[in-house]
Design a protein around this motif. Structure first.
Motif, PDB file in Angstrom:
ATOM      1  N   ALA A 113      41.566   6.916 -88.683  1.00 11.81           N
ATOM      2  CA  ALA A 113      42.418   7.977 -89.220  1.00 11.81           C
ATOM      3  C   ALA A 113      43.796   7.943 -88.556  1.00 11.81           C
ATOM      4  CB  ALA A 113      41.757   9.343 -89.007  1.00 11.81           C
ATOM      5  N   TRP A 159      37.704   8.258 -85.964  1.00  8.82           N
ATOM      6  CA  TRP A 159      38.941   8.941 -85.581  1.00  8.82           C
ATOM      7  C   TRP A 159      40.076   7.932 -85.387  1.00  8.82           C
ATOM      8  CZ3 TRP A 159      39.811  13.755 -86.412  1.00  8.82           C
ATOM      9  CH2 TRP A 159      38.799  14.719 -86.301  1.00  8.82           C
ATOM     10  N   HIS A 193      38.198   9.793 -93.583  1.00 10.32           N
ATOM     11  CA  HIS A 193      37.703   9.354 -92.279  1.00 10.32           C
ATOM     12  C   HIS A 193      37.616  10.504 -91.283  1.00 10.32           C
ATOM     13  CE1 HIS A 193      38.064   5.324 -93.878  1.00 10.32           C
ATOM     14  NE2 HIS A 193      37.279   4.973 -92.889  1.00 10.32           N
ATOM     15  N   LEU A 212      42.849   8.771 -95.112  1.00  8.60           N
ATOM     16  CA  LEU A 212      42.850   9.423 -93.804  1.00  8.60           C
ATOM     17  C   LEU A 212      41.899  10.622 -93.796  1.00  8.60           C
ATOM     18  CD1 LEU A 212      45.980  10.261 -91.646  1.00  8.60           C
ATOM     19  CD2 LEU A 212      44.210  11.955 -92.033  1.00  8.60           C
ATOM     20  N   CYS A 255      46.261   5.262 -89.786  1.00  9.28           N
ATOM     21  CA  CYS A 255      46.927   5.505 -91.067  1.00  9.28           C
ATOM     22  C   CYS A 255      48.352   6.026 -90.894  1.00  9.28           C
ATOM     23  CB  CYS A 255      46.131   6.502 -91.906  1.00  9.28           C
ATOM     24  SG  CYS A 255      44.533   5.881 -92.485  1.00  9.28           S
ATOM     25  N   LEU A 256      48.630   6.659 -89.761  1.00 10.78           N
ATOM     26  CA  LEU A 256      49.934   7.285 -89.563  1.00 10.78           C
ATOM     27  C   LEU A 256      51.065   6.267 -89.453  1.00 10.78           C
ATOM     28  CD1 LEU A 256      48.857  10.194 -87.183  1.00 10.78           C
ATOM     29  CD2 LEU A 256      49.163  10.232 -89.672  1.00 10.78           C
TER      30      LEU A 256
END
Length: 389
Positions: free
Chosen positions: A164, A161, A82, A79, A167-168
């Motif tokens: 990234a 973005w 990126h 994360l 990834c959450l």
């Protein structure tokens, strides 16, 4: 299949989007950073080099760590890389972030492959692997074309973005789907014993075949945008359409191969291998015909991932004597090809936008020749190794 297998596939989807996404972004990215398209293509190769080097190294370092903690740490590093890539204006910095992201991806995938194989019965490794790699194919269906569309509308940084942010939920899935666990037991093969498996000719052979086939896939896929816009004469918004078709095909290929690769790998290679080589030739010859391009994008996606996933499953079987390192060997086999493919394909851009497609045909032909010259026979039953005489 156990639920954690599907949750790991979600994380692989996020990482697969990042690995493949440059296929639709290279022209705009190159223009923004002041480099040519072939130089920008090195971002794909850098990612793959990081995967190749990182897979065995990080797998060796993390072989005794708790799997859930390892996976979360790798995902967090991915994360951050990126986020940095999204804000930089320096090509060298972007190249460095791709290498860091690749190292994180390598560690994640190596642990995930080994963990997935350990979650299922010995004769279901291929099926479990097909689900895990399904995250990659869904990335080519939704993530990569979506990223290409996002990049076309908002610029290439928006795609970084978006990765990234992806990834959450992947991290949440790992937290909820895998037990905290403890460090892996110290019992088991020594690291030097697992590394010694790499001296086995059968393992090296099947890794080499997987690398060649994957090189062909990445070589064509990385430079698909010029094929769409220059050879076929279509607008830039057609690039995501072609990527979707390739992704749908790849998902179909992995799903079909997953049901055959455990018990009939020879049939997959014998039928799909030659068709894959012929398909690249057909695409090279007919890329200027939009209808042919669209149909062959689907067909080649299916054939490339059917053959590639079957070979990677065979790596896991052949590396059974390296239980904590087998995933890294499979990851390395995938990404040796992913590193070499764009480099080889980039050298052919001077011949025209279809040069990379013809390079892919040559790479698959080389894999078939290697298999034929080695008189390779794939086992007909799960768990049996590759046999050569």
């Amino acid at each position: 299949m156990p639920l954690p297998v599907y949750l790991l596939a979600v994380a692989v989807f996020a990482m697969g989007t990042a690995e493949f996404m440059l296929a639709g972004l290279l022209p705009d990215l190159a223009a923004d950073l002041g480099v040519d398209v072939a130089t920008a293509g090195l971002l794909t190769s850098a990612f793959a080099v990081g995967m190749v080097a990182g897979a065995p190294l990080i797998a060796a370092l993390a072989r005794r760590w708790p799997p859930r903690g390892s996976l979360l740490a790798f995902l967090a590093l991915f994360l951050v890389a990126h986020v940095l890539g999204a804000v930089t204006d320096d090509f060298a910095v972007l190249l460095a972030t791709r290498i860091v992201a690749a190292l994180a991806n390598a560690g994640f995938l190596a642990v995930a492959l080994t963990a997935t194989a350990g979650l299922v019965a010995p004769d279901r490794k291929g099926r479990a692997l097909s689900i895990l790699l399904g995250g990659t194919t869904i990335a080519t269906i939704a993530g990569v074309p979506g990223g290409a569309l996002l990049g076309a509308v908002f610029g290439w940084r928006a795609t970084f973005w978006a990765v990234a942010v992806l990834c959450l939920p992947a991290a949440l899935g790992i937290l909820r789907g895998l037990p905290a666990g403890e460090a892996r037991a110290t019992a088991g093969p020594l690291l030097r014993s697992e590394l010694a498996e790499l001296r086995r000719p059968r393992l090296i052979l099947v890794m080499g075949l997987g690398a060649l086939v994957n090189a062909a896939t990445f070589g064509a896929f990385t430079y698909i945008a010029p094929v769409v816009t220059e050879a076929a004469g279509l607008g830039t918004l057609w690039v995501p359409v072609v990527l979707v078709l390739f992704g749908v095909g790849s998902f179909a290929g992995v799903a079909a191969a997953g049901r055959l690769s455990d018990h009939r790998p020879g049939a997959v290679i014998a039928v799909a291998g030659p068709l894959l080589a012929l398909g690249w030739c057909a695409l090279g010859a007919w890329a200027a015909i939009p209808a042919a391009l669209l149909v062959l994008a689907f067909v080649q996606g299916a054939l490339a991932f059917a053959v590639g996933s079957t070979l990677i499953a065979r790596v896991l079987y052949e590396a059974a004597g390296a239980p904590t390192m087998a995933g890294s060997y499979a990851t390395a086999a995938l990404n040796v090809g992913a590193a070499a493919g764009p480099v080889v394909a980039g050298l052919t851009l001077g011949t025209g936008p279809t040069g990379p497609i013809w390079a892919s045909a040559v790479l698959v032909a080389a894999a078939l020749l290697l298999a034929a010259r080695g008189r390779v026979v794939f086992a007909s039953s799960a768990g049996s190794p590759l046999v050569t005489r």
